[in-house]
Design a protein around this motif. Structure first.
Motif, PDB file in Angstrom:
ATOM      1  N   HIS A  61       0.849  -1.201   0.000  1.00  0.00           N
ATOM      2  CA  HIS A  61       0.000   0.000   0.000  1.00  0.00           C
ATOM      3  C   HIS A  61       0.883   1.248   0.000  1.00  0.00           C
ATOM      4  CE1 HIS A  61      -3.923  -1.696   0.254  1.00  0.00           C
ATOM      5  NE2 HIS A  61      -3.857  -2.143   1.493  1.00  0.00           N
ATOM      6  N   ALA A  62       1.897   1.233   0.865  1.00  0.00           N
ATOM      7  CA  ALA A  62       2.807   2.377   0.945  1.00  0.00           C
ATOM      8  C   ALA A  62       3.543   2.574  -0.372  1.00  0.00           C
ATOM      9  CB  ALA A  62       3.800   2.184   2.088  1.00  0.00           C
ATOM     10  N   ALA A  63       4.006   1.485  -0.968  1.00  0.00           N
ATOM     11  CA  ALA A  63       4.721   1.586  -2.242  1.00  0.00           C
ATOM     12  C   ALA A  63       3.833   2.182  -3.325  1.00  0.00           C
ATOM     13  CB  ALA A  63       5.224   0.203  -2.664  1.00  0.00           C
ATOM     14  N   GLU A 122       7.111   5.201   6.481  1.00  0.00           N
ATOM     15  CA  GLU A 122       6.948   5.465   5.045  1.00  0.00           C
ATOM     16  C   GLU A 122       5.582   6.109   4.774  1.00  0.00           C
ATOM     17  OE1 GLU A 122       9.435   5.243   3.097  1.00  0.00           O
ATOM     18  OE2 GLU A 122      10.690   4.223   4.579  1.00  0.00           O
ATOM     19  N   ALA A 123       4.545   5.594   5.418  1.00  0.00           N
ATOM     20  CA  ALA A 123       3.212   6.156   5.229  1.00  0.00           C
ATOM     21  C   ALA A 123       3.170   7.611   5.666  1.00  0.00           C
ATOM     22  CB  ALA A 123       2.185   5.345   6.020  1.00  0.00           C
ATOM     23  N   THR A 156      12.259   7.086  -3.705  1.00  0.00           N
ATOM     24  CA  THR A 156      13.026   6.423  -2.658  1.00  0.00           C
ATOM     25  C   THR A 156      12.098   5.711  -1.674  1.00  0.00           C
ATOM     26  OG1 THR A 156      14.779   8.072  -2.848  1.00  0.00           O
ATOM     27  CG2 THR A 156      14.748   6.768  -0.844  1.00  0.00           C
ATOM     28  N   ALA A 157      10.989   6.362  -1.315  1.00  0.00           N
ATOM     29  CA  ALA A 157      10.019   5.741  -0.414  1.00  0.00           C
ATOM     30  C   ALA A 157       9.419   4.483  -1.038  1.00  0.00           C
ATOM     31  CB  ALA A 157       8.920   6.741  -0.066  1.00  0.00           C
ATOM     32  N   ILE A 210       9.677  14.150  -6.269  1.00  0.00           N
ATOM     33  CA  ILE A 210       9.873  12.967  -7.118  1.00  0.00           C
ATOM     34  C   ILE A 210      10.948  12.067  -6.519  1.00  0.00           C
ATOM     35  CG2 ILE A 210      10.753  12.170  -9.344  1.00  0.00           C
ATOM     36  CD1 ILE A 210       9.400  14.650 -10.590  1.00  0.00           C
ATOM     37  N   GLU A 211      12.072  12.657  -6.151  1.00  0.00           N
ATOM     38  CA  GLU A 211      13.171  11.860  -5.599  1.00  0.00           C
ATOM     39  C   GLU A 211      12.764  11.185  -4.289  1.00  0.00           C
ATOM     40  OE1 GLU A 211      17.874  12.307  -4.245  1.00  0.00           O
ATOM     41  OE2 GLU A 211      16.734  14.068  -4.887  1.00  0.00           O
ATOM     42  N   ALA A 212      12.086  11.940  -3.430  1.00  0.00           N
ATOM     43  CA  ALA A 212      11.668  11.385  -2.145  1.00  0.00           C
ATOM     44  C   ALA A 212      10.645  10.276  -2.323  1.00  0.00           C
ATOM     45  CB  ALA A 212      11.100  12.494  -1.263  1.00  0.00           C
TER      46      ALA A 212
END
Length: 216
Positions: free
Chosen positions: A39-41, A132-133, A75-76, A70-72
């Motif tokens: 879900h987070a991805a 991450e969420a 990466t997440a 975008i970069e963050a």
């Protein structure tokens, strides 16, 4: 998807059908923990997608912020995928710990220690998913005022995915902590509080997106 000797395919390398087949199968993992991480991805991927659609000439003023988002988000997404694999491995480790012999006092002590350590690790993985969420909701909220309005609903969907990641992780932390003594599980109290805050922020963002659509 399962992290055992017979199958070492990572979630990132799996097909969607293969993942769903494994999820539906009568196997210990993947389960709800991996679903939370994915879900987070997905939430991170949606944030990145909206940000990439916000690179038009008219968006030049916000380009430094967009590039950072975008970069963050990318990466997440990678971290979340890795956590899906980590969750499957952690769940397998818990099962293995419970299977350890308990015929002698020494074996009982070793088994108890192994169970405690595996449960702590199994709770730490969804705690990392919560982090991450949290970031994904923050990125989505930052993107909403400047994002391409043609894909604004995907910002809401990203927040919803992050909320689901946090809510499912709450369950996975709770079930593992329930088998630990109070002292061992105390480290997760701040995370459980953080989950409530993430869900409230995600709900507010969803409402803001609905408002943006209806007032456009």
């Amino acid at each position: 998807m399962t992290q055992d000797a017979t199958q070492a395919t990572t979630f990132g390398d799996s097909t969607l059908r293969g993942y769903l087949d494994q999820l539906a199968a009568k196997v210990p993992a993947p389960g709800g923990g991996a679903v939370a991480a994915l879900h987070a991805a997905q939430g991170a991927a949606l944030v990145a997608m909206v940000a990439r659609y916000t690179t038009r000439a008219k968006d030049a003023e916000n380009r430094p912020v967009i590039d950072r988002i975008i970069e963050a988000a990318d990466t997440a997404r990678e971290r979340s995928l890795a956590l899906a694999d980590a969750d499957a491995a952690a769940f397998t480790a818990v099962g293995n710990a419970y299977k350890l012999p308990k015929d002698t006092d020494e074996q009982l002590a070793a088994r108890k220690q192994a169970i405690t350590e595996s449960l702590l690790n199994a709770a730490r993985v969804p705690a990392a998913v919560v982090a991450e969420a949290d970031e994904i909701v923050s990125l989505a909220a930052e993107l909403l005022p400047i994002g391409n309005p043609n894909v604004v609903t995907d910002i809401g969907a990203a927040a919803d995915a992050a909320r689901s990641a946090a809510a499912s992780s709450q369950l996975n932390i709770a079930i593992n902590v329930a088998s630990l003594d109070a002292g061992a599980g105390a480290e997760f109290a701040p995370v459980l509080k953080q989950i409530e805050e993430i869900m409230a922020r995600a709900d507010a963002l969803h409402t803001d997106v609905v408002s943006a659509i209806t007032t456009a």
